[in-house]
Design an enzyme around this catalytic site. Structure first.
Site, PDB file in Angstrom:
ATOM      1  N   LYS A 195       1.076  -1.158  -0.009  1.00 45.62           N
ATOM      2  CA  LYS A 195       0.023   0.055   0.038  1.00 45.62           C
ATOM      3  C   LYS A 195       0.857   1.429  -0.127  1.00 45.62           C
ATOM      4  O   LYS A 195       1.368   1.493   0.927  1.00 45.62           O
ATOM      5  CB  LYS A 195      -0.936   0.025   1.303  1.00 45.62           C
ATOM      6  CG  LYS A 195      -2.056   0.656   1.246  1.00 45.62           C
ATOM      7  CD  LYS A 195      -2.199   2.169   0.879  1.00 45.62           C
ATOM      8  CE  LYS A 195      -1.641   3.219   2.209  1.00 45.62           C
ATOM      9  NZ  LYS A 195      -1.649   4.339   1.524  1.00 45.62           N
ATOM     10  N   GLU A 270       9.665   1.580  10.959  1.00 42.05           N
ATOM     11  CA  GLU A 270      10.408   2.356  10.587  1.00 42.05           C
ATOM     12  C   GLU A 270       9.862   3.637  10.734  1.00 42.05           C
ATOM     13  O   GLU A 270       9.220   4.179   9.801  1.00 42.05           O
ATOM     14  CB  GLU A 270      11.135   2.091   9.118  1.00 42.05           C
ATOM     15  CG  GLU A 270      11.815   0.700   9.095  1.00 42.05           C
ATOM     16  CD  GLU A 270      13.032   0.642   9.756  1.00 42.05           C
ATOM     17  OE1 GLU A 270      13.635   1.501  10.605  1.00 42.05           O
ATOM     18  OE2 GLU A 270      13.578  -0.422   9.941  1.00 42.05           O
ATOM     19  N   CYS A 304      13.829  10.666   7.055  1.00 39.29           N
ATOM     20  CA  CYS A 304      13.695  10.046   8.600  1.00 39.29           C
ATOM     21  C   CYS A 304      15.101  10.279   9.426  1.00 39.29           C
ATOM     22  O   CYS A 304      14.846  10.652  10.557  1.00 39.29           O
ATOM     23  CB  CYS A 304      13.103   8.851   8.661  1.00 39.29           C
ATOM     24  SG  CYS A 304      14.153   7.734   7.567  1.00 39.29           S
ATOM     25  N   GLU A 401       9.534  15.974  15.251  1.00 41.67           N
ATOM     26  CA  GLU A 401      10.239  16.030  13.919  1.00 41.67           C
ATOM     27  C   GLU A 401       9.185  16.910  12.773  1.00 41.67           C
ATOM     28  O   GLU A 401       8.132  16.907  12.688  1.00 41.67           O
ATOM     29  CB  GLU A 401       9.829  14.381  13.523  1.00 41.67           C
ATOM     30  CG  GLU A 401      10.232  14.278  11.954  1.00 41.67           C
ATOM     31  CD  GLU A 401      10.014  12.897  11.531  1.00 41.67           C
ATOM     32  OE1 GLU A 401       8.939  12.545  11.704  1.00 41.67           O
ATOM     33  OE2 GLU A 401      10.790  12.296  11.102  1.00 41.67           O
TER      34      GLU A 401
HETATM   35  P1  NAP Z   1       2.293   8.508   7.582  1.00 40.60           P
HETATM   36  O1  NAP Z   1       1.282   9.695   7.555  1.00 40.60           O
HETATM   37  O2  NAP Z   1       2.552   7.714   8.764  1.00 40.60           O
HETATM   38  O3  NAP Z   1       1.938   7.570   6.490  1.00 40.60           O
HETATM   39  C1  NAP Z   1       2.834   6.444   5.980  1.00 40.60           C
HETATM   40  C2  NAP Z   1       1.864   5.307   5.362  1.00 40.60           C
HETATM   41  O4  NAP Z   1       0.858   4.857   6.246  1.00 40.60           O
HETATM   42  C3  NAP Z   1       1.179   6.079   4.146  1.00 40.60           C
HETATM   43  O5  NAP Z   1       0.842   4.868   3.196  1.00 40.60           O
HETATM   44  C4  NAP Z   1      -0.152   6.339   4.662  1.00 40.60           C
HETATM   45  O6  NAP Z   1      -1.224   6.353   3.946  1.00 40.60           O
HETATM   46  C5  NAP Z   1      -0.470   5.271   5.484  1.00 40.60           C
HETATM   47  N1  NAP Z   1      -1.312   5.320   6.821  1.00 40.60           N
HETATM   48  C6  NAP Z   1      -1.896   6.517   7.186  1.00 40.60           C
HETATM   49  N2  NAP Z   1      -2.548   6.039   8.281  1.00 40.60           N
HETATM   50  C7  NAP Z   1      -2.990   4.791   8.423  1.00 40.60           C
HETATM   51  C8  NAP Z   1      -3.357   3.816   9.093  1.00 40.60           C
HETATM   52  N3  NAP Z   1      -4.346   4.230   9.955  1.00 40.60           N
HETATM   53  N4  NAP Z   1      -3.464   2.416   8.964  1.00 40.60           N
HETATM   54  C9  NAP Z   1      -2.567   2.049   8.036  1.00 40.60           C
HETATM   55  N5  NAP Z   1      -1.802   2.797   7.219  1.00 40.60           N
HETATM   56  C10 NAP Z   1      -1.881   4.247   7.356  1.00 40.60           C
HETATM   57  O7  NAP Z   1       3.709   9.119   7.289  1.00 40.60           O
HETATM   58  P2  NAP Z   1       4.315   9.923   6.095  1.00 40.60           P
HETATM   59  O8  NAP Z   1       3.735  11.421   6.416  1.00 40.60           O
HETATM   60  O9  NAP Z   1       3.895   9.414   4.748  1.00 40.60           O
HETATM   61  O10 NAP Z   1       5.558   9.711   6.121  1.00 40.60           O
HETATM   62  C11 NAP Z   1       6.652  10.827   6.721  1.00 40.60           C
HETATM   63  C12 NAP Z   1       6.821   9.906   7.984  1.00 40.60           C
HETATM   64  O11 NAP Z   1       7.638   8.764   7.668  1.00 40.60           O
HETATM   65  C13 NAP Z   1       7.927  10.702   8.795  1.00 40.60           C
HETATM   66  O12 NAP Z   1       7.822  10.672  10.173  1.00 40.60           O
HETATM   67  C14 NAP Z   1       9.216   9.918   8.765  1.00 40.60           C
HETATM   68  O13 NAP Z   1      10.183  10.238   9.777  1.00 40.60           O
HETATM   69  C15 NAP Z   1       8.653   8.807   8.396  1.00 40.60           C
HETATM   70  N6  NAP Z   1       9.923   8.032   7.839  1.00 40.60           N
HETATM   71  C16 NAP Z   1      10.646   6.868   8.443  1.00 40.60           C
HETATM   72  C17 NAP Z   1      11.435   6.235   7.737  1.00 40.60           C
HETATM   73  C18 NAP Z   1      12.393   5.158   8.407  1.00 40.60           C
HETATM   74  O14 NAP Z   1      12.992   4.339   7.733  1.00 40.60           O
HETATM   75  N7  NAP Z   1      12.577   5.184   9.920  1.00 40.60           N
HETATM   76  C19 NAP Z   1      11.942   6.458   6.475  1.00 40.60           C
HETATM   77  C20 NAP Z   1      10.999   7.334   5.665  1.00 40.60           C
HETATM   78  C21 NAP Z   1       9.943   8.116   6.364  1.00 40.60           C
HETATM   79  P3  NAP Z   1      -1.718   7.537   2.784  1.00 40.60           P
HETATM   80  O15 NAP Z   1      -0.574   8.796   3.229  1.00 40.60           O
HETATM   81  O16 NAP Z   1      -1.887   7.385   1.603  1.00 40.60           O
HETATM   82  O17 NAP Z   1      -2.920   8.058   3.807  1.00 40.60           O
END
Ligand code: NAP
Ligand code: MG
Length: 499
Positions: A195, A270, A304, A401
């Site tokens: 997804k 992650e 991240c 963050e």
């Molecule tokens: P996010 O809002 O947590 O979303 C990540 C993924 O989860 C998206 O595909 C999102 O879908 C989905 N999602 C949202 N709500 C969900 C739920 N209730 N159940 C299941 N899936 C759900 O994060 P983001 O804004 O895309 O990415 C930024 C974050 O990722 C930052 O905090 C960053 O630090 C972290 N990150 C961490 C790493 C690592 O390796 N540690 C690497 C890259 C990024 P939709 O967006 O389509 O709604």
């Protein structure tokens, strides 16, 4: 309005891949969402629509999980030898390599990251991940212990694929994050439902076409685009999914951990970070400043492991801050697809608002804006590379963050008080990475031991493929990469034979 950029390959993307509505990849077929719903995919460099994609929900996720389950138990995938599976993964790596320029362009168009980075970092690392993990297909083993001659049992362990994996990925490195989950899962013999983030789903769908092209058996990898609250949540809730591998925010990670408890899904998370950069007076200041600029503005701070809290010793603080500000002012900010762009846009208007509100909060709490601090007035979602100085640990810009191009700086005085310095570096809920700059080996090793983070770099070292990546504290659970990364897609079974 900005001038239209002439980038080779962009016209053919618009006329070809992006011209038709993008569908879900389920059981080897391209299907619309059962509801018929679609959503617009945006280019953050212009704010304009570039494609329509299917908005999958629980119904589509269920179809995909069924396809993945079927492929896990029957058909060619489970009967393939490990070596055959590895060969298929190498073929996939070759296909990605052949299409690397196109994939990088698509990634930059959709997510806004500079194309020279998506080409030479994201896509290149994804190819490496496929080749590296292809090697694991023939190397995963169980074990046996030495038994005494009197033992009445022979005991050994078997390593088995965990089953159907739900992979949920973010928008900031969508292709690499997807491949970093799919490649170890395939190496372990699992099947996958991916997804992708709704803000940047395009490269994953193009990847689906490559999976088809190289002949991956139907159902082994399925791709369901759609929103997190519908498609993502459905994957987390599905009783027939064995593991969720998630990269994204700490907030959603926590909800996934709770949701996965219902059928005790295995979970790898992650999550976010707020990583420190610590510069000692004996360091190569030029190199430290250049690298710090690179890690924070690489992906516009939407990375991240970005070093977002800068601690420079008071003897070099002014020099570091000025060097950093000079570099930040000279950065070429522009659309992701332009070849000379060094920093692209932020992903969305919502994220711009979030970043600007943090800058505003920092300013009102007494931080000094050394450079940047404003939105850039042009199409798309651009914010200036920003440096805040005189930041204190009680400020939200120090703790949270921000996920934008904002570096927060403060100075320190003692070099012999490693415990105190480490406590400052550790003073957030995160623990993803840390960067140390010093020529003093004792200092470097001493701090590396004291800092709670999954990856520590000294003098610009970079993590290589066989090494695991992940977070301490609220930066995650489990590791991706290396042996640990592939073993996370397996279960271990102990077998004991009475003799
Ligand atoms: P996010 O809002 O947590 O979303 C990540 C993924 O989860 C998206 O595909 C999102 O879908 C989905 N999602 C949202 N709500 C969900 C739920 N209730 N159940 C299941 N899936 C759900 O994060 P983001 O804004 O895309 O990415 C930024 C974050 O990722 C930052 O905090 C960053 O630090 C972290 N990150 C961490 C790493 C690592 O390796 N540690 C690497 C890259 C990024 P939709 O967006 O389509 O709604
Ligand atoms: Mg997009």
């Amino acid at each position: 309005m900005n001038a239209v950029i002439a980038t080779p390959g962009l016209d053919s993307l618009h006329a070809g891949f992006l011209a038709r509505p993008l569908q879900l990849f389920i059981g080897g077929q391209w299907l619309p969402a059962q509801s018929g719903q679609t959503f617009a995919v945006l280019d953050p460099s212009t704010g304009r629509d570039i494609a329509q994609a299917a908005a999958g929900d629980a119904v589509d996720v269920d179809l995909a999980v069924r396809a993945a389950r079927k492929a896990f138990h029957t058909g060619p995938w489970p009967s393939m030898s490990h070596a055959e599976r590895g060969k298929l993964m190498l073929k996939l790596a070759d296909a990605v390599e052949r299409h690397a320029d196109e994939l990088a362009l698509l990634e930059s168009l959709d997510g806004g990251n500079p194309v020279r980075m998506t080409r030479h970092i994201d896509i290149a690392m994804a190819i490496d991940s496929l080749r590296y993990n292809a090697g694991w297909t023939t190397k995963l083993t169980g074990s046996t212990s030495l038994s005494s001659p009197q033992s009445r049992s022979f005991t050994y362990s078997l390593r088995e694929p965990v089953g159907v994996v739900g992979a949920i990925t973010p928008w900031n490195a969508p292709f690499l994050m997807a491949v970093n989950k799919i490649s170890p899962a395939l190496a372990a013999g699992c099947t996958v439902v991916l997804k992708p983030a709704e803000l940047a789903p395009l490269s994953a769908l193009r990847f689906g076409q490559l999976l088809e092209e190289i002949g991956l058996p139907p159902g082994v990898v399925n791709i369901v685009t759609g929103f997190g609250a519908a498609a993502g949540q459905a994957l987390v809730d599905h009783p027939d999914v064995n593991k969720i591998s998630f990269t994204g925010s700490t907030r959603v990670g926590k909800s996934i951990l709770m949701g996965a408890a219902a059928n005790m899904k295995r979970v790898t998370l992650e999550l976010g970070g707020k990583s420190p950069v610590i510069i000692f007076p004996d360091a190569d200041i030029e190199a430290a400043t250049a690298a710090t600029t690179q890690t924070i503005f690489f992906k516009t701070g939407q990375f991240c492991a970005a070093g977002t809290r800068l601690f420079a010793h008071r003897k070099v603080f002014e020099r570091v801050v000025q060097g950093f500000a000079d570099r930040a002012r000279k950065l070429k900010v522009g659309p992701g697809v332009a070849a000379d762009t060094e920093m692209g846009p932020i992903i969305s208007q919502k994220q711009v608002d979030r970043v600007m509100s943090y800058i505003g909060a920092g300013r009102s709490q007494g931080a000094e804006i050394v450079t940047g601090g404003s939105r850039i007035e042009r199409d798309g979602y651009f914010v200036e590379p920003t440096l805040l100085a005189n930041v204190r640990p009680d400020m939200s810009v120090f703790q949270d963050e921000i996920f934008g191009p904002v570096l927060c700086a403060m100075s320190f005085s003692d070099t012999d008080e490693l415990d105190r310095l480490a406590a400052l570096a550790n003073d957030t809920v995160y623990g993803l990475a840390a960067n140390i700059w010093t020529r003093d080996l004792s200092m470097a090793h001493g701090l590396a031991r004291r800092i709670q983070a999954g990856t520590i770099t000294v003098n610009g070292g970079s993590r290589e493929q066989p090494m695991p990546f992940g977070g301490y504290k609220q930066s995650g659970l489990g590791r991706e990469g290396g042996r640990e990364g592939v073993e996370a897609y397996t279960e271990i079974k102990t077998v004991s034979i009475g003799l």
